[in-house]
Scaffold this active site. Structure first.
Site, short mmCIF file in Angstrom:
data_model
loop_
_atom_site.label_atom_id
_atom_site.label_comp_id
_atom_site.label_asym_id
_atom_site.label_seq_id
_atom_site.Cartn_x
_atom_site.Cartn_y
_atom_site.Cartn_z
N GLU A 1 57.45 32.81 27.89
CA GLU A 1 58.60 32.53 27.67
C GLU A 1 59.00 32.76 26.11
OE1 GLU A 1 57.57 29.54 30.95
OE2 GLU A 1 56.51 30.59 29.38
N CYS B 1 57.51 25.04 26.83
CA CYS B 1 58.48 26.13 26.98
C CYS B 1 59.98 25.84 27.57
CB CYS B 1 57.70 27.15 27.90
SG CYS B 1 56.32 27.95 27.24
N SER C 1 18.25 50.65 43.76
CA SER C 1 19.73 50.33 44.37
C SER C 1 20.87 51.33 43.67
CB SER C 1 20.13 48.79 44.18
OG SER C 1 20.09 48.64 42.58
N TRP D 1 22.38 54.96 42.97
CA TRP D 1 23.78 54.18 43.32
C TRP D 1 24.04 54.13 44.46
CZ3 TRP D 1 24.86 51.20 39.29
CH2 TRP D 1 24.50 51.27 37.84
#
Length: 363
Positions: free
Chosen positions: A47, A81, A165, A167
């Site tokens: 704000e 605010c 692993s 990819w």
């Protein structure tokens, strides 16, 4: 409000543990005169950033402010605010959702109403709640929000028989993971992943801030030469262990944190359960360090343990259109014996990411 929500997203990775907030202000003629978002924890709120864009205060006469979360009513690191907005001749403040923080929770809206400003709530509330799912979880449960990421083949394997692993998923999926790393407070792996892959757990394929890095190292025997303990981001690493360590080296008894001379990160000591780290206690201790969200990029041991102990709140499961036929399964030993015990999700959705499919579900 859609514009305000989009602005709020820019604070991902920087605003935590504060919520993501966006604000746009339109004149009585319907012209955008100010907008802003909460850019970084400890700095000005949305704000205030929106108000600071307005050159002539007279433009605020009968103007409308749209805010994704109820304006705060208390003085924290910045002034409230709600009181700042109340200083101006606004006609309306439209809020997507109330702030569940007990220090606010309706007080900001009540103050604005007391200043003669019309207050409306609930516009795009569902979208606002999803945006701030981490903050809402933290407020409700007082612990980090845990997101588990798994990447598997179509037949359910996360690594080949030799442990490789890289990819399984496509480049777009891997880029998505790096985006998450930049948005969540910390990334967690287990000791097996640390040893086999020697990951850096850094943000490389997108721009963004580097997260904290957590490694579960029960016996505290991982070698110091690993990237997590020796690269330029060493100070961002948190080692979790059940090893009691030399009492004289404990530097913060309240959190049981050890910081040896050779390691510039942090070591969190927790209890041991059946030869493993007490994961629930570990997550709570990590939360005490100011971490509100944890992205887990684990192998099947840690991933299965977290699911088995009901410590995962959200699952990101990538399924690649590939087959291995053997190797390491994504989940094992969840303690389920019959269909009546099957794990279901409160909600979930599928999305295509490059060649892969991504399932996102909430436990």
């Amino acid at each position: 409000m859609k514009r305000a929500l989009k602005l709020a997203e820019r604070g991902k990775g920087y605003a935590a543990p504060n919520p993501l907030v966006g604000c746009v202000i339109y004149s009585r003629e319907g012209v955008l005169i100010g907008e802003g978002y909460h850019e970084r924890y400890g700095q000005a709120h949305a704000e205030i950033n929106a108000l600071n864009q307005i050159k002539d205060a007279s433009d605020l006469l009968d103007a409308t402010a749209y805010v994704t979360l109820e304006p705060c009513s208390h003085h924290g690191k910045t002034p409230p605010c709600a009181r700042e907005l109340g200083k101006y001749p606004l006609k309306r403040v439209v809020v997507a959702m109330e702030d569940p923080n007990p220090k606010v929770n309706g007080k900001g809206l009540a103050y604005l109403s007391s200043q003669g400003i019309t207050v409306e709530t609930g516009l795009l509330e569902e979208e606002a709640r999803k945006l701030n799912e981490v903050f809402l979880f933290n407020m409700r449960f007082g612990k980090p929000f845990v997101i588990l990421k798994v990447a598997q083949t179509i037949d359910g394997y996360i690594a080949a028989p030799d442990g490789d692993s890289r990819w399984i998923t496509c480049q777009k999926s891997r880029k998505k993971v790096h985006q998450w790393r930049s948005e969540y407070d910390a990334v967690m792996v287990g000791r097996n992943t640390a040893m086999l892959d020697n990951p850096r757990l850094t943000v490389r394929h997108v721009s963004g801030r580097q997260p904290k890095r957590i490694v579960i190292d029960g016996p505290e025997t991982l070698p110091d030469e690993l990237h997590l303990f020796s690269d330029i981001h060493e100070d961002k690493t948190i080692r979790v262990t059940y090893n009691p360590g030399p009492p004289a080296e404990v530097s913060d008894p309240a959190l049981n944190i050890l910081q040896p001379d050779y390691f510039h990160g942090e070591t969190v000591r927790v209890s041991e359960i059946d030869g493993h780290v007490n994961l629930e206690q570990a997550i709570n201790r990590i939360g005490e360090l100011g971490i509100s969200s944890i992205l887990v990029e684990a192998g099947n041991n840690l991933a299965s343990a977290l699911v088995r102990e009901n410590l995962v709140d959200k699952l990101h499961l990538f399924i690649a259109p590939k087959m291995l036929g053997g190797g390491t399964r994504s989940f094992l030993g969840l303690g389920i014996e019959r269909m009546s015990e099957i794990i279901d999700f409160r909600s979930g959705e599928w999305k295509k990411i490059g060649e892969d499919m991504l399932f996102t579900g909430y436990f």
